[in-house]
Write a protein that holds these residues in place. Structure first.
Motif, mmCIF file in Angstrom:
data_model
loop_
_atom_site.group_PDB
_atom_site.id
_atom_site.type_symbol
_atom_site.label_atom_id
_atom_site.label_comp_id
_atom_site.label_asym_id
_atom_site.label_seq_id
_atom_site.Cartn_x
_atom_site.Cartn_y
_atom_site.Cartn_z
ATOM 1 N N GLN A 189 1.071 -1.372 0.063
ATOM 2 C CA GLN A 189 0.124 -0.094 -0.010
ATOM 3 C C GLN A 189 0.814 1.343 0.088
ATOM 4 O OE1 GLN A 189 -2.430 -0.496 3.297
ATOM 5 N NE2 GLN A 189 -4.022 -1.576 2.224
ATOM 6 N N ALA A 190 1.851 1.259 0.775
ATOM 7 C CA ALA A 190 2.620 2.538 0.979
ATOM 8 C C ALA A 190 3.793 2.622 -0.767
ATOM 9 C CB ALA A 190 3.599 2.336 2.115
ATOM 10 N N GLU A 191 4.215 1.590 -0.982
ATOM 11 C CA GLU A 191 4.772 1.403 -2.081
ATOM 12 C C GLU A 191 4.469 0.371 -3.126
ATOM 13 O OE1 GLU A 191 8.946 0.136 -0.733
ATOM 14 O OE2 GLU A 191 8.687 1.635 1.166
ATOM 15 N N PRO A 192 3.421 0.800 -4.083
ATOM 16 C CA PRO A 192 2.794 0.035 -5.061
ATOM 17 C C PRO A 192 3.842 -0.464 -6.059
ATOM 18 C CG PRO A 192 1.650 2.133 -4.526
ATOM 19 C CD PRO A 192 2.903 2.230 -4.076
ATOM 20 N N ASN A 193 4.996 0.128 -6.249
ATOM 21 C CA ASN A 193 5.695 -0.463 -7.153
ATOM 22 C C ASN A 193 6.864 -1.355 -6.564
ATOM 23 O OD1 ASN A 193 4.631 1.179 -9.261
ATOM 24 N ND2 ASN A 193 5.857 2.781 -8.880
ATOM 25 N N ASN A 194 6.876 -1.548 -5.180
ATOM 26 C CA ASN A 194 7.748 -2.551 -4.586
ATOM 27 C C ASN A 194 7.705 -4.078 -4.953
ATOM 28 O OD1 ASN A 194 9.285 -4.274 -2.670
ATOM 29 N ND2 ASN A 194 9.212 -2.674 -1.408
ATOM 30 N N ASN A 195 8.199 -4.412 -5.977
ATOM 31 C CA ASN A 195 7.980 -5.802 -6.579
ATOM 32 C C ASN A 195 8.187 -7.053 -5.891
ATOM 33 O OD1 ASN A 195 7.644 -4.866 -9.270
ATOM 34 N ND2 ASN A 195 9.684 -4.764 -9.635
ATOM 35 N N ILE A 196 9.185 -6.843 -4.779
ATOM 36 C CA ILE A 196 9.127 -7.804 -3.727
ATOM 37 C C ILE A 196 7.930 -8.100 -3.004
ATOM 38 C CG2 ILE A 196 10.676 -8.610 -1.561
ATOM 39 C CD1 ILE A 196 12.982 -7.160 -2.684
ATOM 40 N N SER A 197 7.375 -6.881 -2.241
ATOM 41 C CA SER A 197 6.177 -7.121 -1.597
ATOM 42 C C SER A 197 5.019 -7.533 -2.350
ATOM 43 C CB SER A 197 5.862 -5.832 -0.873
ATOM 44 O OG SER A 197 5.607 -4.752 -1.996
ATOM 45 N N LEU A 198 5.009 -7.160 -3.703
ATOM 46 C CA LEU A 198 3.848 -7.447 -4.730
ATOM 47 C C LEU A 198 3.926 -8.966 -4.869
ATOM 48 C CD1 LEU A 198 1.692 -6.532 -6.469
ATOM 49 C CD2 LEU A 198 3.169 -6.433 -8.234
ATOM 50 N N TYR A 199 5.099 -9.708 -5.010
ATOM 51 C CA TYR A 199 5.326 -10.951 -5.382
ATOM 52 C C TYR A 199 4.847 -11.975 -3.995
ATOM 53 C CZ TYR A 199 7.660 -15.522 -6.494
ATOM 54 O OH TYR A 199 7.910 -16.756 -6.641
ATOM 55 N N TYR A 200 5.388 -11.250 -2.734
ATOM 56 C CA TYR A 200 4.849 -12.054 -1.542
ATOM 57 C C TYR A 200 3.399 -12.056 -1.230
ATOM 58 C CZ TYR A 200 9.760 -13.826 -0.536
ATOM 59 O OH TYR A 200 10.769 -14.650 -0.988
ATOM 60 N N CYS A 201 2.910 -10.915 -1.736
ATOM 61 C CA CYS A 201 1.424 -10.847 -1.543
ATOM 62 C C CYS A 201 0.788 -11.922 -2.235
ATOM 63 C CB CYS A 201 1.019 -9.349 -1.801
ATOM 64 S SG CYS A 201 1.153 -8.117 -0.557
ATOM 65 N N TYR A 202 1.212 -12.029 -3.619
ATOM 66 C CA TYR A 202 0.777 -13.068 -4.464
ATOM 67 C C TYR A 202 1.124 -14.563 -3.900
ATOM 68 C CZ TYR A 202 1.495 -16.622 -8.299
ATOM 69 O OH TYR A 202 1.791 -17.739 -9.236
ATOM 70 N N LEU A 203 2.252 -14.691 -3.371
ATOM 71 C CA LEU A 203 2.591 -16.148 -2.957
ATOM 72 C C LEU A 203 1.928 -16.345 -1.618
ATOM 73 C CD1 LEU A 203 6.528 -16.866 -2.991
ATOM 74 C CD2 LEU A 203 4.411 -17.746 -4.588
ATOM 75 N N ASN A 204 1.605 -15.455 -0.898
ATOM 76 C CA ASN A 204 0.776 -15.744 0.306
ATOM 77 C C ASN A 204 -0.658 -16.180 0.348
ATOM 78 O OD1 ASN A 204 2.736 -15.720 2.573
ATOM 79 N ND2 ASN A 204 3.200 -13.532 2.213
ATOM 80 N N ASN A 205 -1.060 -15.501 -0.708
ATOM 81 C CA ASN A 205 -2.423 -15.671 -1.141
ATOM 82 C C ASN A 205 -2.585 -17.136 -1.709
ATOM 83 O OD1 ASN A 205 -4.605 -13.483 -0.283
ATOM 84 N ND2 ASN A 205 -2.937 -12.272 -1.209
ATOM 85 N N LEU A 206 -1.711 -17.422 -2.415
ATOM 86 C CA LEU A 206 -1.487 -18.664 -3.381
ATOM 87 C C LEU A 206 -1.510 -19.747 -2.215
ATOM 88 C CD1 LEU A 206 -1.178 -20.553 -5.881
ATOM 89 C CD2 LEU A 206 1.034 -20.365 -5.602
ATOM 90 N N TYR A 207 -0.769 -19.691 -0.945
ATOM 91 C CA TYR A 207 -0.759 -20.820 -0.211
ATOM 92 C C TYR A 207 -1.774 -20.644 0.897
ATOM 93 C CZ TYR A 207 4.065 -21.587 -1.842
ATOM 94 O OH TYR A 207 5.018 -21.596 -2.714
ATOM 95 N N LEU A 208 -2.654 -19.681 0.813
ATOM 96 C CA LEU A 208 -3.846 -19.580 1.796
ATOM 97 C C LEU A 208 -5.095 -19.874 0.868
ATOM 98 C CD1 LEU A 208 -3.015 -16.243 3.728
ATOM 99 C CD2 LEU A 208 -3.276 -18.395 4.599
ATOM 100 N N ASN A 209 -4.876 -20.505 -0.421
ATOM 101 C CA ASN A 209 -5.822 -20.896 -1.249
ATOM 102 C C ASN A 209 -6.876 -19.675 -1.180
ATOM 103 O OD1 ASN A 209 -6.914 -23.055 -2.716
ATOM 104 N ND2 ASN A 209 -8.555 -23.415 -1.133
ATOM 105 N N ASN A 210 -6.433 -18.598 -1.320
ATOM 106 C CA ASN A 210 -7.329 -17.440 -1.677
ATOM 107 C C ASN A 210 -7.128 -17.083 -3.185
ATOM 108 O OD1 ASN A 210 -8.996 -15.162 -1.848
ATOM 109 N ND2 ASN A 210 -7.905 -13.887 -0.111
ATOM 110 N N THR A 211 -7.616 -17.931 -4.040
ATOM 111 C CA THR A 211 -7.307 -17.597 -5.262
ATOM 112 C C THR A 211 -7.694 -16.263 -5.941
ATOM 113 O OG1 THR A 211 -7.979 -19.993 -5.607
ATOM 114 C CG2 THR A 211 -8.123 -18.631 -7.557
#
Length: 390
Positions: A90-112
């Motif tokens: 939210q603070a840094e929308p262009n931060n690719n690392i945070s974006l990637y881990y938001c993607y991964l965490n939702n993947l592992y939480l089954n939040n498709t």
């Protein structure tokens, strides 16, 4: 007496002094240095605890959040990890690392839904590495259920479903299904039905659900279900339209749905509210609590746990009397002449590999025979389901 008071006073002073030190705000420079040391030493438990306490005491910056989030990720606490990476995103929308881990965490939480939302924002190189495509057939499914009532007036029932999920974009998906249901029943009290000792219910169904994800935490759901039900000399064209919202936080998912239906030539409306919880921040333990309010109010509770690698067990119980019920986001229509009084069951899910999920389900139901008060019977059902993610 004076000595005791002095001891008590000293202890109280020590307590408040220690509390003031524990709540003392740490400088950003000290937090950066200490968190880096814990990170380099792969001391994930201490890093997670240090990060949480430091942030709680008022020292909060993106690098600390990312290290805390990574520590939680390494400890398989994906909800806690997501909570930290969401703040950075939210603070840094262009931060690719945070974006990637938001993607991964939702993947592992089954939040498709949220996973696809973040997938849409990844750079092309990461999308290629993760084999992500905006438009594709995402999942195929086969389901078969066999139901065995323990009275001769109700024959065995069979249900078969073929489903296909198609991504129409990263943020839009359509889920479709074609189903068949068959049962032969004997009910002399249905006096307007021809040959009521052999009522052949050969039901055909079409189901479609649209899922749109405008924001990471919000999903909009809408759909339609058509059920063709022959009843010897009667034919019923049942229709269900439904819509609602799902709001997902890292630890809790909330969903509300409204169903507007015409079932056996009668208007039927139902409101659902469901709460999913992930108390350990992953899929090791989860709960689903659901209330369905139609002609009556029905409660369902599900508890699931990971019992070994790639294997989960679930228990479920449904409390409340009903003849008509819409379940599983409009997919299942229960339209029974008998009254269902109680249901309990168990399921097993086995992840055969990254693409195939096999589930087995057993349910026991207590039912009350049509237009009777104490004439109860039981029904046993076994369901097998195979899903193939593409």
């Amino acid at each position: 007496m004076f000595t005791k008071r002095l001891i008590y006073t000293s202890l109280i002073n020590v307590f408040f002094i220690s509390m003031s030190f524990s709540q003392q705000k740490i400088s950003e420079a000290d937090a950066e240095t200490h968190s880096l040391q814990l990170f380099n030493n792969a001391n994930w438990k201490e890093l997670l605890q240090y990060g949480k306490e430091t942030i709680k005491n008022g020292t909060d910056f993106s690098l600390l959040r990312m290290r805390t989030g990574y520590a939680a990720f390494m400890l398989s606490n994906y909800s806690q990890s997501l909570k930290n990476y969401e703040v950075v995103n939210q603070a840094e929308p262009n931060n690719n690392i945070s974006l990637y881990y938001c993607y991964l965490n939702n993947l592992y939480l089954n939040n498709t839904a949220a996973m696809r939302y973040y997938a849409s924002k990844l750079d092309e190189e990461t999308k290629k590495a993760e084999k992500l495509k905006p438009v594709k057939i995402s999942e195929l499914g086969l389901e078969y259920s066999f139901k065995n009532p323990n009275i001769t007036e109700r024959g065995n029932a069979q249900y078969a479903l073929l489903s296909i999920n198609t991504q129409l974009g990263y943020k839009l998906e359509i889920q479709q299904g074609i189903a068949l249901y068959n049962q032969i029943i004997d009910e002399p009290k249905l006096v307007y039905i021809n040959n009521n000792k052999k009522i052949d219910i050969s039901q055909k169904e079409y189901f479609a659900k649209l899922i749109y994800i405008p924001f990471a935490k919000l999903t909009i759901i809408g759909g339609f279900h058509y059920v063709y039900t022959p009843f010897n000399n009667y034919i019923f064209n049942n229709t269900i339209a439904f819509g609602g919202l799902k709001y997902a936080t890292p630890y809790i998912h909330l969903q509300g749905l409204v169903h507007i239906a015409n079932v056996t030539d009668t208007n039927y409306n139902q409101f659902d509210v469901a709460i999913n919880t992930y108390p350990m921040g992953n899929m090791n333990i989860y709960t689903i609590s659901k209330a369905m309010i139609g002609d009556t109010t029905i409660f369902t509770q599900v508890v699931g746990a990971k019992v070994m690698k790639n294997t989960w067990l679930e228990s479920n119980v449904t409390i409340g009397k009903y003849e008509t019920l819409i379940d599983n986001d409009g997919l299942y229509l229960v339209n029974d002449i008998d009254t269902k009084k109680f249901k309990v069951g168990a399921s097993m899910y086995v992840l055969l590999n990254k693409k195939f999920l096999l589930s087995l389900n057993y349910n026991f139901e207590e039912k009350q025979k049509y237009q009777t008060t104490n004439n109860n019977f039981n029904q046993y059902s076994i369901t097998i389901n195979l899903k193939w993610k593409l």
